[in-house]
Motif scaffolding. Structure first.
Motif, PDB file in Angstrom:
ATOM      1  N   ALA A  23      18.056  60.171  39.848  1.00 43.02           N
ATOM      2  CA  ALA A  23      16.703  59.796  39.580  1.00 43.02           C
ATOM      3  C   ALA A  23      16.641  58.685  38.270  1.00 43.02           C
ATOM      4  N   LEU A  24      15.556  58.031  38.370  1.00 40.85           N
ATOM      5  CA  LEU A  24      15.215  57.069  37.412  1.00 40.85           C
ATOM      6  C   LEU A  24      13.779  57.541  36.555  1.00 40.85           C
ATOM      7  N   ASP A  50       7.502  62.708  34.229  1.00 35.03           N
ATOM      8  CA  ASP A  50       7.915  63.863  33.130  1.00 35.03           C
ATOM      9  C   ASP A  50       7.989  65.179  33.969  1.00 35.03           C
ATOM     10  N   ASP A  51       7.196  65.369  34.858  1.00 31.55           N
ATOM     11  CA  ASP A  51       7.261  66.720  35.699  1.00 31.55           C
ATOM     12  C   ASP A  51       8.185  66.698  37.036  1.00 31.55           C
ATOM     13  N   GLN A  52       8.835  65.746  37.065  1.00 33.16           N
ATOM     14  CA  GLN A  52       9.784  65.569  38.285  1.00 33.16           C
ATOM     15  C   GLN A  52       8.991  65.039  39.381  1.00 33.16           C
ATOM     16  N   ARG A  53       7.903  64.588  39.440  1.00 33.73           N
ATOM     17  CA  ARG A  53       7.295  64.103  40.634  1.00 33.73           C
ATOM     18  C   ARG A  53       7.739  62.781  41.151  1.00 33.73           C
ATOM     19  N   VAL A  54       7.916  62.437  42.091  1.00 37.15           N
ATOM     20  CA  VAL A  54       8.413  61.144  42.672  1.00 37.15           C
ATOM     21  C   VAL A  54       7.246  60.063  42.682  1.00 37.15           C
ATOM     22  N   VAL A  55       7.231  59.136  41.996  1.00 36.22           N
ATOM     23  CA  VAL A  55       6.452  58.174  41.656  1.00 36.22           C
ATOM     24  C   VAL A  55       6.590  56.946  42.328  1.00 36.22           C
ATOM     25  N   GLY A  56       7.820  56.571  42.883  1.00 30.77           N
ATOM     26  CA  GLY A  56       8.198  55.349  43.416  1.00 30.77           C
ATOM     27  C   GLY A  56       9.673  55.408  43.812  1.00 30.77           C
ATOM     28  N   ALA A  94      12.115  50.149  35.780  1.00 28.16           N
ATOM     29  CA  ALA A  94      12.105  50.974  37.097  1.00 28.16           C
ATOM     30  C   ALA A  94      10.408  50.999  37.471  1.00 28.16           C
ATOM     31  N   GLY A  95       9.650  51.143  36.408  1.00 28.55           N
ATOM     32  CA  GLY A  95       8.169  51.242  36.869  1.00 28.55           C
ATOM     33  C   GLY A  95       7.419  49.967  37.146  1.00 28.55           C
ATOM     34  N   GLU A  96       8.080  48.896  36.887  1.00 33.06           N
ATOM     35  CA  GLU A  96       7.449  47.662  37.266  1.00 33.06           C
ATOM     36  C   GLU A  96       8.091  47.083  38.797  1.00 33.06           C
ATOM     37  N   LEU A  97       9.295  47.792  38.755  1.00 34.29           N
ATOM     38  CA  LEU A  97      10.245  47.303  40.157  1.00 34.29           C
ATOM     39  C   LEU A  97       9.823  48.109  41.295  1.00 34.29           C
ATOM     40  N   MET A  98       9.590  49.478  40.953  1.00 32.89           N
ATOM     41  CA  MET A  98       9.403  50.455  42.154  1.00 32.89           C
ATOM     42  C   MET A  98       8.498  49.979  43.017  1.00 32.89           C
ATOM     43  N   THR A  99       8.785  50.673  44.330  1.00 31.45           N
ATOM     44  CA  THR A  99       7.757  50.486  45.415  1.00 31.45           C
ATOM     45  C   THR A  99       6.846  51.640  45.453  1.00 31.45           C
ATOM     46  N   THR A 100       5.709  51.509  45.760  1.00 29.32           N
ATOM     47  CA  THR A 100       4.876  52.694  45.532  1.00 29.32           C
ATOM     48  C   THR A 100       3.784  52.446  46.800  1.00 29.32           C
TER      49      THR A 100
END
Length: 238
Positions: A23-24, A50-56, A94-100
């Motif tokens: 994961a990233l 930080d809590d290992q929740r998937v955000v994207g 990754a935060g800017e690239l990810m699909t959400t």
């Protein structure tokens, strides 16, 4: 009345998913993302907080936006609808690239549900998350195909135990079950032929079944011992 219930032995996502997940973090750099994908030979990576929740999720398609821009393939002034693509092309983390929001699936989902989710989302891999959105694994298209590697003998035994024994009256082996390369053949005689489509439908739900060939028949007709006498259901009053 027939009892058509049987124990649900279908595989679920947690049975086939990959538990070790790469994961990233949202701050992962563009080049590091590319290196990670190449190192692990995967086309998409979940992004977790930080809590290992998937955000994207970051996919190869997200990364290729930058290549499109360098080749003059995107022009925000010509096509305003593609401005989000232009923004991704300028992204460096990754935060800017990810699909959400990310397309995910729970561990207890059936494989059929996971396959439908992939098809509708147009993705090849799904992050597996619990009720709090915490990453538990990854399931891919190849994982969903694992059930078709089941041995024919195991498939046949499950059908006898979980379908035939609960659906039909009579001896345990009244209905013969043969499985070859995942194709199930049902033969024998049953009392109620109305149960044939039910049997076929239940057998198809057994994991690993490729197809069903049903040759079930009704009970044999009793021979007419005295053909000279009319066949009546009962005596009529004089």
């Amino acid at each position: 009345m027939h009892d058509t219930r049987y124990r649900d032995t279908r595989y679920i996502v947690s049975d086939v998913m990959t538990h070790t997940v790469v994961a990233l973090r949202p701050g992962a750099a563009f080049k590091d993302i590319v290196k990670t994908m190449r190192q692990w030979d995967i086309s998409a990576l979940p992004v977790v907080d930080d809590d290992q929740r998937v955000v994207g999720v970051v996919s190869e398609a997200d990364l290729l936006r930058k290549e499109e821009v360098s080749d003059g393939g995107l022009d925000a002034y010509v096509d305003p609808l593609r401005r989000p693509d232009l923004a991704k092309a300028a992204a460096v983390t990754a935060g800017e690239l990810m699909t959400t929001p990310p397309v995910t699936v729970p561990p207890d989902a059936t494989l059929a549900r996971a396959a439908r989710t992939m098809a509708r989302g147009g993705v090849k891999r799904l992050p597996v998350v619990d009720g709090d959105g915490v990453l538990k694994g990854i399931v891919s298209r190849s994982d969903l195909l694992k059930v078709f590697l089941r041995e024919d003998r195991g498939i046949a035994e499950e059908i006898r135990r979980e379908v035939v024994a609960h659906l039909f009256d009579g001896p345990y082996d009244a209905v013969e079950v043969e499985v070859r390369d995942g194709v199930v053949t049902l033969t024998g005689r049953i009392r109620d032929t109305a149960l044939v489509p039910v049997a076929v439908r239940l057998v198809r739900t057994v994991e690993g079944v490729v197809d069903v060939d049903c040759a079930l028949a009704g009970p044999r007709r009793q021979p007419n011992l005295d053909p000279d006498l009319p066949q009546t259901e009962g005596a009529r009053p004089a």
